[in-house]
Design a protein around this motif. Structure first.
Motif, short mmCIF file in Angstrom:
data_model
loop_
_atom_site.label_atom_id
_atom_site.label_comp_id
_atom_site.label_asym_id
_atom_site.label_seq_id
_atom_site.Cartn_x
_atom_site.Cartn_y
_atom_site.Cartn_z
N VAL A 147 -18.75 -34.53 -55.16
CA VAL A 147 -19.34 -33.20 -55.26
C VAL A 147 -18.71 -32.48 -56.45
O VAL A 147 -17.66 -32.89 -56.96
N ALA A 148 -19.34 -31.39 -56.88
CA ALA A 148 -18.97 -30.74 -58.13
C ALA A 148 -17.51 -30.27 -58.15
O ALA A 148 -16.82 -30.39 -59.17
N LYS A 149 -17.03 -29.72 -57.03
CA LYS A 149 -15.69 -29.14 -57.05
C LYS A 149 -14.60 -30.19 -57.27
O LYS A 149 -13.48 -29.87 -57.66
N LYS A 150 -14.92 -31.46 -57.03
CA LYS A 150 -13.92 -32.52 -57.19
C LYS A 150 -13.63 -32.81 -58.67
O LYS A 150 -12.66 -33.52 -58.98
N ASN A 151 -14.50 -32.34 -59.58
CA ASN A 151 -14.23 -32.43 -61.01
C ASN A 151 -14.06 -33.87 -61.50
O ASN A 151 -13.29 -34.14 -62.42
N PRO A 181 -16.12 -35.76 -63.26
CA PRO A 181 -16.46 -36.01 -64.67
C PRO A 181 -15.25 -35.88 -65.60
O PRO A 181 -15.10 -36.64 -66.56
N GLU A 183 -23.24 -36.24 -56.44
CA GLU A 183 -22.88 -36.32 -57.86
C GLU A 183 -22.82 -37.76 -58.37
O GLU A 183 -22.48 -37.98 -59.54
N ARG A 234 -24.75 -38.54 -61.56
CA ARG A 234 -24.17 -37.82 -62.69
C ARG A 234 -22.90 -38.52 -63.17
O ARG A 234 -22.66 -38.65 -64.38
N SER A 276 -9.47 -31.83 -58.74
CA SER A 276 -10.38 -30.77 -58.28
C SER A 276 -10.21 -29.46 -59.03
O SER A 276 -9.11 -29.05 -59.40
N GLU A 312 -8.92 -28.42 -66.24
CA GLU A 312 -9.87 -28.26 -67.35
C GLU A 312 -9.30 -28.78 -68.67
O GLU A 312 -9.92 -28.64 -69.71
#
Length: 778
Positions: A210-214, A216, A244, A247, A303, A347
């Motif tokens: 899922v997106a919050k797991k980061n 990518p 995800e 993606r 995350s 990030e």
């Protein structure tokens, strides 16, 4: 003996282990623990239902998917169970999903003590000013907090918990299980690699895609480390499932990484340095998780935010080094850089790539980190969970007893119990608020801003002992409003009264928070939108009203309509007024001096003052030379009206008095008027005119304010065809010719308003509604 209930949405491996440890400790101390869950199925995780504590669990909705059960149904079922089980303390999770809060409210209504289990912190969820205010109010339902770690302790202090009632250790896994299984895997590592189809060396992540797991960012950092030759043959293994997945595959391919679907019972050849690949594996049950952790060089959790990160506990208990984003709740407690693993900015891909280098280039160092991690996590065990849970239960039982609705601090601090929140304090409301303040004698507080949605509303400038300022922040071209410095105070009040205005966002927050806390809220104002009872926007107003405990409508008509629409709701009418009963006396001058036509109100386009000016010009041949048109008020149309009056050569007969609020001056103005006119929509100006005994000429088809109910043809009003200047001119001529008849009715018109629409009538409705709510609480 203490009977403790521990509620989770659906029990999984983590919960079984914690409950078993708590049951064991409580049995030794002579206490009793029961596990309670909403449903025995979950749509979030693919857990199999096995665990050492399963036999001690009661399921409220057997066979149901827990997330699909209505929170209200959970509340009812939990209350029934808790009443039968005679529990003294319940542990409920967080403030979201809502089932936990509603279960806490049910427990509170039974006189139980409540402990919040929560691993939220500042980085997780939404903590904007309005949302955090709601969270603080919800927190008042609880006697103690059982939290994950140090960052969570600080966050719960902000929520209002005292430090002595906050206990850490909520997030724990069965360390002994993972440690023992890891030892078994190490003895037969080759067989386990083949069984799971794992490469010789790999970086590991386990979780939902899922997106919050980061993930990518993890793939990009892996690709960067590969390009720099830092991986030494370590592949990237991603275990899990989720939306995800496609993606992630696309990100890997865009980074020129080979993507492989892992297959069980396969011997995987070692990757060549510089040719490492990304491998996907399906969701793994707890029986196989220790093997993944044990065989990995390092476990990485990148995350963007994470309440705690229990997979980190699992990895460390299995003796695996960890790399953890500093936005993950456990990072500050579990990651000791250079000893148990590394932390990084989620990030910053370069920083994460550096961490991967440290894990991949020195296997001996990675193994030492893993051994240290296993030692460190021993202090974060299920046994510690049990010890601190029992301490939290004791603290909850030692807290002062309080009723379900006792979440306000008004009485404790001697602050007024009745608090009214207004957008602003219009000067015409001064007599009403003065009367309410007098009646409640120090137990009333008005909180208000300094301006309104439209800038032409004049605000009372007089200081009042019961008035408190609020900070108005208008949004979206002044169509929405957030009021600063109000939410916490309104949530504390014994009884809160809010404007029935859906455009005030902070009022929604207050309504929701007070509804969750079980404390009463009243709404007052116009029940329906300007377009009337049939307007589609009333859906929003009805939603707002359903969150309240009662409504104080401004008119009798709307009060009756609302009672028919919502028969179970408290409805007490407070007829809209601005004139005290003693002032509802006809402003009588000798009839020959009543030569003015007056317009009283804001001089703006939707009040249609220009239509009145045109009608006056048309009526001039039928009026005596002494008849004047007097505008009382200010607004954006004033300059245009003055210009048009000059164009009609009427500047000497059209008078502009500006804004007048002084009662004596207003009375002088009304005493020389033979009629007032509302060429656009009518509002409180009708009540004010009638209070002085002056009849009104009113448009017949306008989106009037509800005060139109006070206008009766022939009794106190004459109606003309809307937007028809000729018909309005004719009605002005008729009012002039019949002024003797209307002059003789003045006393009756004023006395009728004194009986029905005085300031005292409005204050009566306000006071009655408050008294009724107090009686219901008692």
């Amino acid at each position: 003996m203490i009977r403790i209930c521990v509620l989770w949405q659906s029990y999984g491996p983590y919960h079984f282990a914690r409950l078993a440890a708590l049951q064991k400790l409580c049995a030794e101390c002579g206490h009793e623990v029961v596990g309670l869950e909403v449903g025995d199925k979950t749509s979030t995780y693919g857990w199999r239902r096995t665990g050492p504590g399963e036999r001690g669990i009661v399921t409220l909705f057997p066979g149901r998917v827990a997330e699909a059960v209505s929170p209200l149904a959970v509340r009812q079922a939990a209350k029934k169970f808790l009443k039968q089980a005679r529990c003294e303390v319940i542990f409920t999770p967080s403030y979201w999903p809502l089932y936990g809060v509603l279960a806490a409210m049910a427990a509170r209504s039974l006189g139980m003590r409540v402990v919040m289990m929560n691993d939220s912190h500042r980085v997780t969820g939404t903590n904007s000013v309005p949302v955090f205010a709601v969270k603080k109010q919800i927190a008042k339902l609880y006697d103690a907090a059982f939290v994950a770690g140090s960052v969570h302790r600080g966050f719960h202090r902000e929520l209002g918990f005292s430090d002595k009632n906050i206990f850490e250790g909520y997030d724990a896994v069965d360390n002994a299980y993972f440690g023992a299984r890891a030892d078994e895997v190490r003895k037969d590592a080759a067989q386990w690699r083949k069984r799971l189809g794992l490469p010789q060396r790999f970086i590991l992540n386990i979780g939902r895609f899922v997106a919050k797991k980061n993930l990518p960012s993890l793939i990009k950092a892996f690709a960067l480390a590969r390009r720099r030759g830092w991986l030494n043959g370590c592949d990237l293994v991603l275990v899990g499932s989720g939306p995800e997945k496609d993606r992630l595959t696309g990100v890997a391919e865009s980074e020129r990484l080979k993507v492989v679907e892992g297959r069980r019972d396969e011997i995987v050849s070692p990757s060549i340095a510089g040719a490492e690949v990304v491998r996907f594996y399906p969701f793994a049950q707890i029986e196989e998780l220790p093997a993944y952790y044990t065989l990995a060089e390092c476990f990485v959790l990148p995350s963007l935010y994470e309440e705690w990160g229990l997979v980190v506990n699992e990895a460390m208990a299995s003796g695996c080094a960890v790399g953890v984003s500093n936005a993950v709740g456990c990072a500050s407690d579990l990651v000791v850089p250079g000893r148990t693993g590394f932390a990084f900015d989620p990030e910053n891909i370069g920083q994460l790539a550096d961490g991967l280098r440290s894990a991949c280039q020195d296997q001996a160092f990675a193994r030492q980190l893993g051994a240290n991690a296993r030692d460190h996590i021993a202090g974060w065990s299920c046994e510690r969970f049990a010890e601190n849970a029992l301490k939290a239960a004791g603290a909850a039982l030692a807290a002062p007893q309080r009723a379900a609705s006792e979440t306000s601090g008004a009485q404790a601090t001697n602050r007024p119990a009745v608090v009214l929140l207004q957008t602003c304090f219009p000067d015409y409301r001064e007599p009403v608020f003065d009367e309410i303040g007098r009646r409640f004698a120090g137990d009333f507080e008005l909180i208000c801003g300094e301006d309104y949605f439209t800038r032409d509303v004049k605000v009372c400038a007089h200081p009042k002992p019961w008035r408190t300022p609020a900070g108005n922040v208008f949004l979206f071209s002044r169509n929405l409003l957030w009021q600063n410095r109000v939410v916490e105070r309104l949530c504390e009040a014994d009884i809160a009264l809010l404007e029935l205005n859906p455009r005030v966002i902070s009022s929604w927050v207050i309504l929701l928070a007070r509804r969750m806390s079980g404390v009463p809220t009243l709404l007052w104002g116009h029940v329906w939108a300007r377009d009337g009872i049939g307007a589609w926007t009333n859906i929003i107003r009805l939603m707002m009203m359903r969150l309240s405990d009662g409504i104080i409508p401004y008119t009798y008509t709307q009060g009756k309509e609302l009672q028919r629409r919502m028969p179970g709701l408290l409805v007490v009418t407070a007829p809209n007024s601005l004139v005290p009963k003693a002032a509802c006396v006809a402003a009588i001058a000798p009839m020959e001096r009543t030569t003015d036509i007056i317009f009283v109100g804001r001089v703006k386009l939707d009040k249609k003052p220009g239509l009145l000016l045109e009608a006056f010009a048309l009526a001039i041949p039928h009026l005596e030379p002494e008849v004047r048109l007097v505008f009382v008020g200010e607004g954006p149309e004033t300059a245009s009206l003055k210009q048009r009056a000059g164009e009609h050569y009427l500047a000497h007969r059209v008078i502009f008095r500006g804004h007048v609020i002084d009662a004596v001056k207003l009375r002088e103005i009304y005493s020389t008027a033979f009629c007032a006119v509302s060429p656009g929509y009518v509002g409180l100006s009708a009540i004010q005119s009638f209070a002085h005994g002056v009849p009104m000429v009113v448009a017949d088809r306008e989106p009037h304010s509800p005060e139109i109910e006070a206008c009766f043809e022939g009794r106190n009003s004459r109606f003309f065809s809307s937007d028809n200047s000729r018909d309005l001119a004719d009605k002005l001529g008729e009012m002039w010719r019949d002024r003797g008849t209307w002059w003789s009715k003045r006393a009756d018109i004023a006395s009728w308003v004194a009986e029905q629409y005085s300031v005292e009538n409005m204050a009566d409705g306000f006071e009655s509604a408050v008294r009724e709510i107090k009686d219901r609480r008692n």
